[in-house]
Enzyme design. Structure first.
Site, short mmCIF file in Angstrom:
data_model
loop_
_atom_site.label_atom_id
_atom_site.label_comp_id
_atom_site.label_asym_id
_atom_site.label_seq_id
_atom_site.Cartn_x
_atom_site.Cartn_y
_atom_site.Cartn_z
N ASP A 152 36.53 58.61 35.45
CA ASP A 152 35.09 58.56 35.24
C ASP A 152 34.42 57.94 36.47
O ASP A 152 34.77 56.83 36.88
CB ASP A 152 34.74 57.75 33.99
N TYR A 180 27.69 55.07 42.03
CA TYR A 180 28.73 54.08 42.28
C TYR A 180 29.07 54.08 43.78
O TYR A 180 29.85 54.88 44.27
CB TYR A 180 30.00 54.38 41.48
N LYS A 193 41.11 36.11 33.08
CA LYS A 193 41.28 35.59 34.44
C LYS A 193 40.03 34.89 34.98
O LYS A 193 39.98 34.50 36.13
CB LYS A 193 41.68 36.73 35.39
N ARG A 204 41.02 48.15 40.27
CA ARG A 204 40.79 48.23 41.71
C ARG A 204 42.08 48.19 42.51
O ARG A 204 42.09 48.49 43.70
CB ARG A 204 39.88 47.09 42.17
#
Length: 329
Positions: free
Chosen positions: A52, A57, A215, A282
């Site tokens: 997606d 972006y 995290k 990522r």
């Protein structure tokens, strides 16, 4: 990996979709193209077959990276490309909604080039444009669908009324709203409506911009244009409440299932009846928890425990409304 057949289409997609907003770099502190391509390939290797993305972006960067990654990997016919239209940044790089036919036709051509493909499997209206009739946007999408430029039509961030208006002019196969343990507004009307109408929910924000990764701590700092600097969840007094909830949820996931909070949070989405969840990564290592999401389920006591934790810790809940771009004129 589990797969889901989207009603009204020939598409069968993995229940995890790889989200690529962060890969575009914009509002996420930049990007590393080679690492991003490796991440996409790692997702494919783990059975993910849907990516997606969106033009906005990284202002085309995410789509370009996805296009390069898919071309290098091959098997385009087995990969589902999902992208979007109706956000315009052509004036002073300021983003606004633009659901005009002209904008959609320009965007689809640009997206096809960046993605190195002649067909887009799923094409979404990214945000509704209230400055014009929804029928104008819907008719443009119908035109692309009838021409087989796109295989399935979706809308993102739409209300139920907006979806009903859209469907008067165009078939609607998917809806992409935000949904995670902390952001659940769609349970009121969007989710039941889509389930009733056989519209596939493909939700975004699965780990709530990293909050549910386990995290993030009070000492975490976000650099540059990172959107979390504008997110009210990451500002006090809310931040402490959300972090307390995270700790309790992490304890629940570990003690009851021996799972990470991330895997638990994704599984929770599926337990709530969502067919497909978008999860952004990522780095290839970010995809390692994929193996822990499937092959188990939660009982009612666990789902109830989640509700109790939220009631105890999140006293001022807030949604993702801060992300909404302005409407064009």
């Amino acid at each position: 990996m589990e797969y889901y057949k989207i009603p009204g289409t020939d598409l069968e997609v993995s229940r995890i979709a790889l989200g690529t907003w962060a890969i575009g770099g914009w509002m996420w502190g930049g990007t590393d193209e080679n690492e991003s391509i490796e991440t996409i390939h790692a997702a494919f290797d783990k059975g993910v077959n849907i990516i997606d993305t969106a033009p906005v972006y990284g202002f085309g960067k995410s789509e370009e990276i996805v296009g390069k990654a898919v071309a290098a990997f091959g098997n385009r016919d087995k990969i589902c490309l999902s992208t979007k239209a109706t956000l315009d940044w052509t004036e002073n790089d300021k983003i606004k909604r633009n659901g005009s036919r002209d904008r959609i036709m320009k965007e689809v051509e640009d997206s096809l080039k960046r993605l190195k493909t002649d067909t887009i499997d799923i094409y979404y209206v990214h945000w509704p444009d209230s400055s014009r009739p929804i029928s104008e946007t819907a008719k443009a999408m119908r035109e692309l669908y009838d021409q087989s430029v796109i295989k399935a039509v979706g809308v993102s961030n739409f209300t139920q009324d907006q979806m009903e208006a859209f469907q008067k002019e165009c078939p609607l196969h998917l809806c992409q709203p935000p949904f995670n343990i902390f952001e659940r507004d769609i349970e009121k009307d969007i989710k039941p409506y889509c389930q009733q109408k056989d519209i596939t929910l493909m939700t975004y924000g699965a780990i709530c911009r990293g909050l549910l990764s386990g995290k993030i701590s009070k000492d975490t700092h976000f650099k540059g244009d990172d959107l979390r600097n504008a997110d009210p969840k990451f500002k006090e007094p809310r931040f402490s409440g959300y972090l307390e909830a995270v700790q309790k949820l992490e304890d629940l996931a570990g003690k009851r299932f021996n799972k990470s909070l991330l895997a638990f949070s994704l599984r929770w989405i599926f337990e709530k009846g969502i067919p497909v969840a978008i999860w952004g990564g990522r780095k290839p290592s970010h995809l390692e928890p994929l193996d822990d999401i499937f092959g188990w389920s939660m009982d009612l006591a666990t789902l109830s425990a989640v509700e109790t934790i939220l009631a105890q810790t999140v006293k001022q809940p807030v949604g993702p409304e801060f992300m909404a771009p302005p409407t064009g004129v």
